[in-house]
Structures are given as structure tokens and as C-alpha cells.
Design an enzyme around this catalytic site. Structure first.
Site, mmCIF file in Angstrom:
data_model
loop_
_atom_site.group_PDB
_atom_site.id
_atom_site.type_symbol
_atom_site.label_atom_id
_atom_site.label_comp_id
_atom_site.label_asym_id
_atom_site.label_seq_id
_atom_site.Cartn_x
_atom_site.Cartn_y
_atom_site.Cartn_z
ATOM 1 N N HIS A 139 11.278 -40.950 62.586
ATOM 2 C CA HIS A 139 10.067 -40.690 61.798
ATOM 3 C C HIS A 139 8.934 -41.576 62.298
ATOM 4 C CE1 HIS A 139 7.272 -40.538 58.425
ATOM 5 N NE2 HIS A 139 7.813 -39.370 58.159
ATOM 6 N N ILE A 148 -0.682 -37.947 58.462
ATOM 7 C CA ILE A 148 0.365 -38.296 57.497
ATOM 8 C C ILE A 148 -0.242 -39.084 56.341
ATOM 9 C CG2 ILE A 148 2.435 -39.707 57.132
ATOM 10 C CD1 ILE A 148 3.348 -38.919 59.938
ATOM 11 N N ASN A 187 10.346 -35.884 51.840
ATOM 12 C CA ASN A 187 10.700 -37.251 52.215
ATOM 13 C C ASN A 187 10.195 -38.202 51.120
ATOM 14 O OD1 ASN A 187 11.113 -39.701 53.435
ATOM 15 N ND2 ASN A 187 9.769 -39.323 55.195
ATOM 16 N N LEU A 188 11.133 -38.817 50.429
ATOM 17 C CA LEU A 188 10.746 -39.714 49.319
ATOM 18 C C LEU A 188 10.242 -41.059 49.836
ATOM 19 C CD1 LEU A 188 13.721 -38.964 46.878
ATOM 20 C CD2 LEU A 188 11.432 -37.936 46.895
ATOM 21 N N GLU A 198 4.815 -33.909 63.418
ATOM 22 C CA GLU A 198 3.849 -34.417 62.444
ATOM 23 C C GLU A 198 2.787 -35.245 63.173
ATOM 24 O OE1 GLU A 198 6.046 -35.077 58.362
ATOM 25 O OE2 GLU A 198 6.359 -36.789 59.660
ATOM 26 N N GLY A 251 0.328 -34.033 55.410
ATOM 27 C CA GLY A 251 -0.695 -33.521 54.490
ATOM 28 C C GLY A 251 -0.369 -32.200 53.823
ATOM 29 N N ALA A 291 5.728 -35.366 51.911
ATOM 30 C CA ALA A 291 6.049 -36.504 51.062
ATOM 31 C C ALA A 291 5.061 -36.634 49.908
ATOM 32 C CB ALA A 291 6.066 -37.780 51.892
HETATM 33 O O1 G3P Z 1 7.923 -37.222 56.383
HETATM 34 C C1 G3P Z 1 6.838 -36.519 55.881
HETATM 35 C C2 G3P Z 1 5.597 -37.265 56.030
HETATM 36 O O2 G3P Z 1 5.490 -38.106 57.098
HETATM 37 C C3 G3P Z 1 4.372 -36.522 55.713
HETATM 38 O O3 G3P Z 1 3.803 -37.273 54.718
HETATM 39 O O4 G3P Z 1 2.519 -37.685 52.725
HETATM 40 O O5 G3P Z 1 1.499 -36.468 54.642
HETATM 41 O O6 G3P Z 1 3.237 -35.347 53.258
HETATM 42 P P1 G3P Z 1 2.689 -36.649 53.795
#
Ligand code: G3P
Length: 224
Positions: free
Chosen positions: A95, A148, A11-12, A143, A183, A204
Site C-alpha cells: 500500500h 489518496i 481499507n480501515l 491508486e 478518493g 477508505a
Molecule cells: O487503500 C485505500 C486508500 O488508499 C484510498 O484512500 O481515503 O482516498 O479512499 P481514500
């Protein structure tokens, strides 16, 4: 049951490092790592980058959200039809950074389904994962919000939420596909998630904000 195809969806978000030319660079590396490894890697890009990316790359490009309205007199909305015409193969919905009401979620999912697009409904625990599974999206992606962007992996910090969500989804829909995220940063995180029964991961910052996204992508697929 262990599934065969693993899906890694990056997810960018709206990161500066995930738009424009840099999104193009990440897509170049994602496509090459996907080809080398045989692991499916997709990008969930911002709207403005959907068409430039889908035109240049073979990897699946997703939107990050769609509005549950048909094409018509709706100003400032993004329809499933528009993202399909921009070359996207699907979209995230609900999301953690773009939560929806149940009615809006159902409408967004219906819009995606009518356009024959894939749907990834994001959830925050096993109860919402079960509820999302009842809507029959292509994927449920669990998630824990507190992890996150934290740099602390759900696979290591809260593997129980993965196990419980996989069980909750498969109780509602035995064929239901599950992703997990928050994470995720290494091949070890991905392997733990897959070993716990998921079909892949959603992540992300570890890729988007990396100095060398290609190295992180290669590590992510290294133990599959
Ligand atoms: O959509 C993926 C995201 O919410 C996770 O973010 O930065 O923890 O990989 P991250």
C-alpha cells in the site's frame, strides 16, 4: 471486457474510526449492504481486529500487510499463516502507506500464496501495475498517491490512469483483476471505475470517516 463480479474493499487503515467497536459497526453495515445488493464488500482491517471481525461476519476480511517470513523466530513480524489463522482471507501488499522493496513484495506474495490467501498488490501508476501483474497477485490495485484521502476521486480526476493500468495489467496477464482507488466516494465513482474495465474499487476515508457509513455504502453500490 466488462467483468460481472464487482468487489468493493474498504481499507480501515489505522483510523480511530476504523478500529474496535466502530470497525464492528462498519462491518455490520457492509455485510447488510452486500447481502441486499449482491455486491461483494470486504474490509481490510488492522491486525487486532482481524479475528473479532472474521469470527462475527461473513464478508471477506483482509489484513493490510503481511511480512514475507515463515512462522518461526521472527519477533514483531506478522506472518501470512497468522492472518489466515485469525480468519483473514487475504491481505493488501505494498500500500502507498506501507511501500515494500521488490524483494519484500515478492516474499509477502509468496507467503500469501503458500497459505492460499488472496493478494491485493497496490501500485501507483501503469508501469508499476504492469510489474505487479507479472507477479500474478489476485488483484492489482492502482491508486495515485496524491489523490489518496483527498476527497477527489481518481475516477473523475484521473480516469486515464485507470484505463492505462487496466490495459497494462491485461497485456501482462489477460485474466488479471484490477481495482482502483483514491478518493472514491459515490456510486458514480464506482460505476466509472467499473465501466473503465476494473473489477472494483479500494477505498477508505469516505466510508470510515463518514457520519453514516451505511448511507455511503448504499450509495457506492447504487449504480451497479
Ligand atoms: O487503500 C485505500 C486508500 O488508499 C484510498 O484512500 O481515503 O482516498 O479512499 P481514500
Amino acid at each position: 471486457m466488462k467483468r460481472i463480479v464487482t468487489f468493493i474493499l474498504i481499507n480501515l487503515k489505522s483510523y480511530a474510526e476504523g478500529t474496535g467497536q466502530r470497525a464492528h459497526q462498519i462491518a455490520t453495515m457492509a455485510q447488510s449492504v452486500s447481502e441486499e445488493s449482491g455486491v461483494e464488500i470486504g474490509l481490510a482491517a488492522g491486525y487486532i481486529d482481524l479475528h473479532p471481525l472474521s469470527r462475527h461476519f461473513e464478508i471477506p476480511i483482509y489484513a493490510q500487510h503481511v511480512d514475507g517470513v515463515p512462522p518461526g523466530a521472527f519477533t514483531g513480524h506478522v506472518t501470512a499463516s497468522a492472518v489466515r489463522q485469525a480468519g483473514a482471507v487475504g491481505s493488501l501488499l505494498n500500500h502507498s502507506e506501507r511501500r515494500l522493496t521488490l524483494a519484500a513484495l515478492e516474499a509477502g506474495l509468496k507467503a500469501l500464496t503458500e497459505e492460499k490467501l488472496s493478494s491485493v498488490i497496490c501500485t501507483n501508476n501503469e508501469a508499476t501495475s504492469a510489474a505487479a501483474a507479472a507477479l500474478h497477485p489476485t488483484y492489482v490495485a492502482v491508486e495515485p498517491p496524491e489523490l489518496i484521502g483527498s476527497g477527489v476521486s481518481v475516477s473523475k480526476a484521473n480516469p486515464e490512469i485507470i484505463t492505462r493500468s487496466v490495459a497494462a495489467v491485461r497485456e501482462v496477464n489477460p485474466e488479471g483483476k484490477v481495482l482502483t482507488g483514491a478518493g472514491i466516494q459515490s456510486g458514480e465513482c464506482v460505476k466509472i471505475a467499473v465501466d473503465l474495465g476494473t473489477d472494483g474499487v479500494l477505498l477508505a476515508s469516505s466510508v470510515v470517516k463518514a457520519k453514516d457509513p451505511g448511507a455511503v455504502l448504499r450509495d457506492l453500490v447504487s449504480l451497479l
